[in-house]
Scaffold this motif. Structure first.
Motif, PDB file in Angstrom:
ATOM      1  N   ILE A 140      17.193 -35.508   5.277  1.00  0.00           N
ATOM      2  CA  ILE A 140      17.367 -35.292   3.836  1.00  0.00           C
ATOM      3  C   ILE A 140      16.012 -35.503   3.175  1.00  0.00           C
ATOM      4  O   ILE A 140      15.431 -36.583   3.246  1.00  0.00           O
ATOM      5  N   ILE A 141      15.501 -34.455   2.558  1.00  0.00           N
ATOM      6  CA  ILE A 141      14.150 -34.496   2.005  1.00  0.00           C
ATOM      7  C   ILE A 141      14.167 -35.188   0.645  1.00  0.00           C
ATOM      8  O   ILE A 141      14.930 -34.809  -0.242  1.00  0.00           O
ATOM      9  N   LYS A 142      13.319 -36.192   0.521  1.00  0.00           N
ATOM     10  CA  LYS A 142      13.212 -36.924  -0.730  1.00  0.00           C
ATOM     11  C   LYS A 142      12.130 -36.325  -1.624  1.00  0.00           C
ATOM     12  O   LYS A 142      11.145 -35.776  -1.128  1.00  0.00           O
ATOM     13  N   ALA A 143      12.322 -36.437  -2.926  1.00  0.00           N
ATOM     14  CA  ALA A 143      11.371 -35.887  -3.896  1.00  0.00           C
ATOM     15  C   ALA A 143      10.960 -36.968  -4.874  1.00  0.00           C
ATOM     16  O   ALA A 143      11.783 -37.792  -5.284  1.00  0.00           O
ATOM     17  N   LEU A 144       9.691 -36.954  -5.236  1.00  0.00           N
ATOM     18  CA  LEU A 144       9.161 -37.878  -6.235  1.00  0.00           C
ATOM     19  C   LEU A 144       8.586 -37.040  -7.366  1.00  0.00           C
ATOM     20  O   LEU A 144       7.806 -36.111  -7.116  1.00  0.00           O
ATOM     21  N   LYS A 145       8.981 -37.348  -8.592  1.00  0.00           N
ATOM     22  CA  LYS A 145       8.532 -36.540  -9.728  1.00  0.00           C
ATOM     23  C   LYS A 145       7.887 -37.396 -10.795  1.00  0.00           C
ATOM     24  O   LYS A 145       8.151 -38.596 -10.920  1.00  0.00           O
ATOM     25  N   ALA A 146       7.049 -36.750 -11.599  1.00  0.00           N
ATOM     26  CA  ALA A 146       6.468 -37.399 -12.777  1.00  0.00           C
ATOM     27  C   ALA A 146       7.459 -37.294 -13.937  1.00  0.00           C
ATOM     28  O   ALA A 146       8.445 -36.550 -13.878  1.00  0.00           O
ATOM     29  N   ASP A 147       7.192 -38.047 -15.011  1.00  0.00           N
ATOM     30  CA  ASP A 147       8.057 -37.969 -16.187  1.00  0.00           C
ATOM     31  C   ASP A 147       8.099 -36.558 -16.760  1.00  0.00           C
ATOM     32  O   ASP A 147       9.083 -36.153 -17.380  1.00  0.00           O
ATOM     33  N   SER A 148       7.041 -35.797 -16.539  1.00  0.00           N
ATOM     34  CA  SER A 148       6.982 -34.421 -17.031  1.00  0.00           C
ATOM     35  C   SER A 148       7.919 -33.491 -16.265  1.00  0.00           C
ATOM     36  O   SER A 148       8.179 -32.372 -16.701  1.00  0.00           O
ATOM     37  N   GLY A 149       8.402 -33.949 -15.115  1.00  0.00           N
ATOM     38  CA  GLY A 149       9.250 -33.119 -14.271  1.00  0.00           C
ATOM     39  C   GLY A 149       8.503 -32.468 -13.136  1.00  0.00           C
ATOM     40  O   GLY A 149       9.117 -31.872 -12.250  1.00  0.00           O
ATOM     41  N   LEU A 150       7.180 -32.555 -13.131  1.00  0.00           N
ATOM     42  CA  LEU A 150       6.412 -31.965 -12.037  1.00  0.00           C
ATOM     43  C   LEU A 150       6.545 -32.826 -10.784  1.00  0.00           C
ATOM     44  O   LEU A 150       6.505 -34.060 -10.849  1.00  0.00           O
ATOM     45  N   LEU A 152       5.588 -34.753  -7.547  1.00  0.00           N
ATOM     46  CA  LEU A 152       4.403 -35.457  -7.066  1.00  0.00           C
ATOM     47  C   LEU A 152       4.296 -35.393  -5.552  1.00  0.00           C
ATOM     48  O   LEU A 152       3.204 -35.277  -5.004  1.00  0.00           O
ATOM     49  N   TYR A 153       5.448 -35.478  -4.881  1.00  0.00           N
ATOM     50  CA  TYR A 153       5.435 -35.494  -3.419  1.00  0.00           C
ATOM     51  C   TYR A 153       6.847 -35.274  -2.897  1.00  0.00           C
ATOM     52  O   TYR A 153       7.836 -35.528  -3.593  1.00  0.00           O
ATOM     53  N   PHE A 154       6.925 -34.795  -1.655  1.00  0.00           N
ATOM     54  CA  PHE A 154       8.185 -34.661  -0.933  1.00  0.00           C
ATOM     55  C   PHE A 154       8.005 -35.339   0.420  1.00  0.00           C
ATOM     56  O   PHE A 154       6.921 -35.279   1.015  1.00  0.00           O
ATOM     57  N   SER A 155       9.052 -35.979   0.904  1.00  0.00           N
ATOM     58  CA  SER A 155       8.913 -36.693   2.165  1.00  0.00           C
ATOM     59  C   SER A 155      10.252 -36.821   2.881  1.00  0.00           C
ATOM     60  O   SER A 155      11.316 -36.784   2.252  1.00  0.00           O
ATOM     61  N   ARG A 156      10.167 -36.996   4.177  1.00  0.00           N
ATOM     62  CA  ARG A 156      11.356 -37.324   4.964  1.00  0.00           C
ATOM     63  C   ARG A 156      11.645 -38.828   4.916  1.00  0.00           C
ATOM     64  O   ARG A 156      12.730 -39.260   5.280  1.00  0.00           O
ATOM     65  N   SER A 157      10.682 -39.589   4.454  1.00  0.00           N
ATOM     66  CA  SER A 157      10.843 -41.031   4.314  1.00  0.00           C
ATOM     67  C   SER A 157      11.284 -41.374   2.895  1.00  0.00           C
ATOM     68  O   SER A 157      11.077 -40.589   1.967  1.00  0.00           O
ATOM     69  N   PRO A 158      11.866 -42.562   2.704  1.00  0.00           N
ATOM     70  CA  PRO A 158      12.211 -42.980   1.336  1.00  0.00           C
ATOM     71  C   PRO A 158      10.944 -43.125   0.497  1.00  0.00           C
ATOM     72  O   PRO A 158       9.989 -43.786   0.920  1.00  0.00           O
ATOM     73  N   ILE A 159      10.917 -42.476  -0.660  1.00  0.00           N
ATOM     74  CA  ILE A 159       9.785 -42.622  -1.576  1.00  0.00           C
ATOM     75  C   ILE A 159      10.324 -42.867  -2.976  1.00  0.00           C
ATOM     76  O   ILE A 159      11.292 -42.237  -3.386  1.00  0.00           O
ATOM     77  N   PRO A 160       9.702 -43.785  -3.738  1.00  0.00           N
ATOM     78  CA  PRO A 160       8.621 -44.658  -3.294  1.00  0.00           C
ATOM     79  C   PRO A 160       9.136 -45.781  -2.398  1.00  0.00           C
ATOM     80  O   PRO A 160      10.314 -46.107  -2.415  1.00  0.00           O
ATOM     81  N   HIS A 161       8.238 -46.362  -1.609  1.00  0.00           N
ATOM     82  CA  HIS A 161       8.586 -47.543  -0.823  1.00  0.00           C
ATOM     83  C   HIS A 161       8.708 -48.728  -1.774  1.00  0.00           C
ATOM     84  O   HIS A 161       7.796 -48.996  -2.559  1.00  0.00           O
ATOM     85  N   MET A 162       9.844 -49.431  -1.710  1.00  0.00           N
ATOM     86  CA  MET A 162      10.110 -50.523  -2.649  1.00  0.00           C
ATOM     87  C   MET A 162       9.613 -51.849  -2.044  1.00  0.00           C
ATOM     88  O   MET A 162      10.359 -52.568  -1.380  1.00  0.00           O
ATOM     89  N   ARG A 163       8.361 -52.153  -2.260  1.00  0.00           N
ATOM     90  CA  ARG A 163       7.747 -53.340  -1.674  1.00  0.00           C
ATOM     91  C   ARG A 163       8.370 -54.625  -2.229  1.00  0.00           C
ATOM     92  O   ARG A 163       8.639 -54.738  -3.427  1.00  0.00           O
ATOM     93  N   ASN A 164       8.599 -55.569  -1.353  1.00  0.00           N
ATOM     94  CA  ASN A 164       9.140 -56.890  -1.695  1.00  0.00           C
ATOM     95  C   ASN A 164      10.564 -56.844  -2.232  1.00  0.00           C
ATOM     96  O   ASN A 164      11.022 -57.788  -2.877  1.00  0.00           O
ATOM     97  N   ILE A 165      11.242 -55.734  -1.996  1.00  0.00           N
ATOM     98  CA  ILE A 165      12.642 -55.611  -2.396  1.00  0.00           C
ATOM     99  C   ILE A 165      13.453 -55.334  -1.139  1.00  0.00           C
ATOM    100  O   ILE A 165      13.102 -54.437  -0.360  1.00  0.00           O
ATOM    101  N   PRO A 166      14.522 -56.086  -0.897  1.00  0.00           N
ATOM    102  CA  PRO A 166      15.343 -55.834   0.291  1.00  0.00           C
ATOM    103  C   PRO A 166      15.835 -54.392   0.311  1.00  0.00           C
ATOM    104  O   PRO A 166      16.193 -53.826  -0.729  1.00  0.00           O
ATOM    105  N   THR A 167      15.838 -53.798   1.493  1.00  0.00           N
ATOM    106  CA  THR A 167      16.225 -52.394   1.619  1.00  0.00           C
ATOM    107  C   THR A 167      17.573 -52.109   0.982  1.00  0.00           C
ATOM    108  O   THR A 167      17.768 -51.073   0.327  1.00  0.00           O
ATOM    109  N   GLU A 168      18.517 -53.039   1.144  1.00  0.00           N
ATOM    110  CA  GLU A 168      19.856 -52.809   0.604  1.00  0.00           C
ATOM    111  C   GLU A 168      19.877 -52.758  -0.923  1.00  0.00           C
ATOM    112  O   GLU A 168      20.859 -52.299  -1.529  1.00  0.00           O
ATOM    113  N   ASP A 169      18.775 -53.196  -1.560  1.00  0.00           N
ATOM    114  CA  ASP A 169      18.709 -53.184  -3.027  1.00  0.00           C
ATOM    115  C   ASP A 169      17.859 -52.039  -3.573  1.00  0.00           C
ATOM    116  O   ASP A 169      17.653 -51.947  -4.789  1.00  0.00           O
TER     117      ASP A 169
END
Length: 246
Positions: A140-150, A152-169
């Motif tokens: 499942i391809i993930k998408a990251l967008k700017a507030d403008s709707g453009l 920013l990136y597409f990835s097979r990994s979860p984006i953005p990576h939520m640092r210091n936050i448990p995965t389940e959250d």
């Protein structure tokens, strides 16, 4: 704004050979895709682009427009470009509709068409991810967008990576999006896209749209609430037929 819908349809498929001709409640998959596209009422014309005589003849027999394109195309974008050249005529945008989504909703096509304007280069749809399993699924391809709707990136990994936050959250801390693989290209931009060589990010993720981003092209996104069901295997089709009304 004149928009043509092009449906790339290949017969060869490792996991589901001949799937455009698979029967779905008395109609072939490709027939259902065509009919759903035409219901959107925003496409000046709908054509199929194939590399197989069986699909070509079937679509012709149904009375729809179809072109035979090269078997050497590496992706649907290249096939759309050739079909557009064969079609001729004057169009502002091409919408590339996946040939393996027989349950595509006309409203999704209408939404994509609604965000097109003269400045738009490429546009696509995204949808909110509702389940952690989907966020972690590399298919499942993930998408990251700017507030403008453009985009920013597409990835097979979860984006953005939520640092210091448990995965389940992660789902609670940020709204994640998945990509719905339908594209609109401005006609002049499509002609440029097919000249681009593969790029490092595209090769790393095996995602064609990263080639465009790496080359500086802008991809506008719109958020759809509607789920799409792509058919990659006979098992996918069997499951979809149980879930989707015909």
């Amino acid at each position: 704004m004149d928009i043509i819908g092009i449906i790339p349809a290949r017969y060869a498929s490792t996991r589901f050979p001949g799937k455009p001709l698979a029967d779905i409640g008395g109609k072939t998959m490709i027939q259902r895709v065509i009919e759903q596209c035409k219901k959107s009422e925003v496409l000046k014309k709908v054509i199929v682009a194939t590399d197989d005589e069986r699909i070509f003849n079937h679509v012709k027999e149904l009375g729809h427009d179809v072109y035979m394109t090269s078997a050497d195309h590496k992706n649907g974008t290249e096939r759309c470009h050739e079909a557009l050249k064969l079609e001729g005529g004057s169009y502002d945008f091409v919408i590339n509709i996946q040939g393996d989504e027989p349950f595509i909703e006309p409203e999704q096509i209408k939404l994509l068409a609604s965000i097109l304007d003269r400045k738009t280069e490429i546009a696509t749809l995204i949808k909110c991810i509702d389940h952690l399993d989907d966020l972690q699924n590399p298919n499942i391809i993930k998408a990251l967008k700017a507030d403008s709707g453009l985009a920013l990136y597409f990835s097979r990994s979860p984006i953005p990576h939520m640092r210091n936050i448990p995965t389940e959250d992660w789902m609670k801390s940020h709204q994640h999006y998945k990509h719905i693989g339908m594209y609109a290209y401005r006609v002049d931009i499509l002609a440029r896209l097919v000249t681009l060589s593969p790029t490092p990010l595209e090769i790393a993720e095996s995602l064609e749209q990263l080639r465009w981003i790496e080359n500086g092209y802008r991809i506008k996104t719109a958020i759809t609430p509607i789920e799409t069901i792509g058919i990659d295997t006979p098992e996918d089709l069997e499951k979809a037929m149980k879930e989707m009304p015909l």
